[in-house]
Design an enzyme around this catalytic site. Structure first.
Site, PDB file in Angstrom:
ATOM      1  N   HIS A 110       0.866  -1.234  -0.100  1.00 18.78           N
ATOM      2  CA  HIS A 110      -0.150  -0.040  -0.006  1.00 18.78           C
ATOM      3  C   HIS A 110       0.789   1.285   0.159  1.00 18.78           C
ATOM      4  CE1 HIS A 110      -1.342   3.222   2.663  1.00 18.78           C
ATOM      5  NE2 HIS A 110      -2.517   3.392   1.855  1.00 18.78           N
ATOM      6  N   GLY A 262     -17.953  12.723   1.390  1.00 19.61           N
ATOM      7  CA  GLY A 262     -18.847  12.503   0.236  1.00 19.61           C
ATOM      8  C   GLY A 262     -17.800  12.126  -1.040  1.00 19.61           C
TER       9      GLY A 262
END
Length: 306
Positions: A110, A262
């Site tokens: 990662h 969001g």
């Protein structure tokens, strides 16, 4: 102190995404990334460029994302420890990636590099860089882990003799599953809230870390991708992938920031592995290769004997 140059950061991150994708495709030799350009919906603006590789010759799934989003208010994951950011507009951009290999002898890896700036009329902007990379082996090989950390140290060395030591410890502390009392893997680098020394120095450090990721990871892939494995090793890989899922959904700041602000759910959750399993109260057989991972690798260690 030099002013932040968001355009320069954006250009670097897009180029970094291109270079990493090209190198991963060459290392895989059998699949290519599919690109998905998207615009952020709802409050705020921005978008991104998601690239996903699936069912390759070496990599079961890999995602390399670029995103640049703006908003009127930072989410709780960003303001909880820094209340001075409340009420400021923000812009966040970064590259994040996760590579899940087929072969259990090849570690998952990662990496993430990012830049945040929060502004309020009449006040100086607050900005910082963050990022790093970490390695999650299923069957540990000491020489691989040492080489991984040596490359990480070399990326940090131009910026101070304690940078690697500090960021290595930060990584060990951060990628830790508190509810399991175990590290996610063998660590690497992690840093956040970096603005000390001015924009140019911090940006150079970010670039050094970002540019060193494939130098650290791909030699390990090349060494281990042809190692033979069977059902036992595959089952253990899928079981250990469960830890990866648990960390990303419970603790990871990037995941929480993306969901709370969001962000695009598909792009945020592309870090999760395509196949995973949980087994109730599973324990490795004492003295087995699986037990060796727990005894020798899933413990913070001074890999470079510093």
């Amino acid at each position: 102190m030099s002013a932040p140059d968001i355009n320069a950061v954006r250009e670097y991150l897009l180029d970094l995404q291109d270079r990493i994708c090209q190198q991963i495709e060459v290392a895989d030799g059998g699949a290519q990334f599919v690109e998905d350009n998207w615009q952020r919906e709802g409050s705020g603006g921005g978008g991104g460029r998601t690239r996903v590789l699936t069912d390759g010759a070496v990599f079961e799934q890999g995602g390399v994302n670029f995103s640049q989003v703006t908003g009127d208010n930072l989410p709780p994951s960003a303001t909880a420890s820094r209340p001075e950011l409340a009420g400021r507009s923000f812009e966040a951009l970064g590259v994040s990636l996760v590579i899940h290999p087929h072969n259990p002898h090849v570690p998952t890896s990662h990496a993430n590099v990012r830049f945040f700036i929060a502004e309020k009329e009449g006040e100086e902007p607050i900005w910082w860089f963050g990022g790093g990379y970490d390695l999650t082996p299923y069957y540990g090989v000491e020489e691989d882990v040492v080489a991984w950390h040596q490359t990480a140290k070399e990326a940090c060395d131009p910026f101070g003799e304690n940078v690697y030591i500090d960021y290595k410890k930060w990584c060990d502390d951060y990628f830790f599953l508190k509810h399991r009392s175990e590290p996610r893997g063998v660590g690497g680098l992690f840093f956040d809230d970096l603005n000390e020394g001015g924009f140019e120095r911090c940006f150079d450090l970010l670039k050094s870390v970002g540019d060193s990721y494939t130098k650290a990871y791909l030699p390990i892939v090349d060494k281990r991708k042809d190692t033979k494995f069977g059902e036992r090793e595959r089952d253990f890989q899928l079981y250990r992938r469960g830890r990866y899922v648990e960390f990303n959904l419970v603790y990871d700041r990037g995941t929480l920031f993306g969901l709370q602000s969001g962000g695009r759910t598909e792009s945020i959750l592309m870090s999760l592995p395509p196949l995973v399993k949980w087994q109730y109260n599973w324990q490795p057989e004492v003295g087995s290769p699986e037990d060796d991972l727990y005894q020798q690798f899933l413990k913070p260690r001074n890999w470079l004997n510093l």
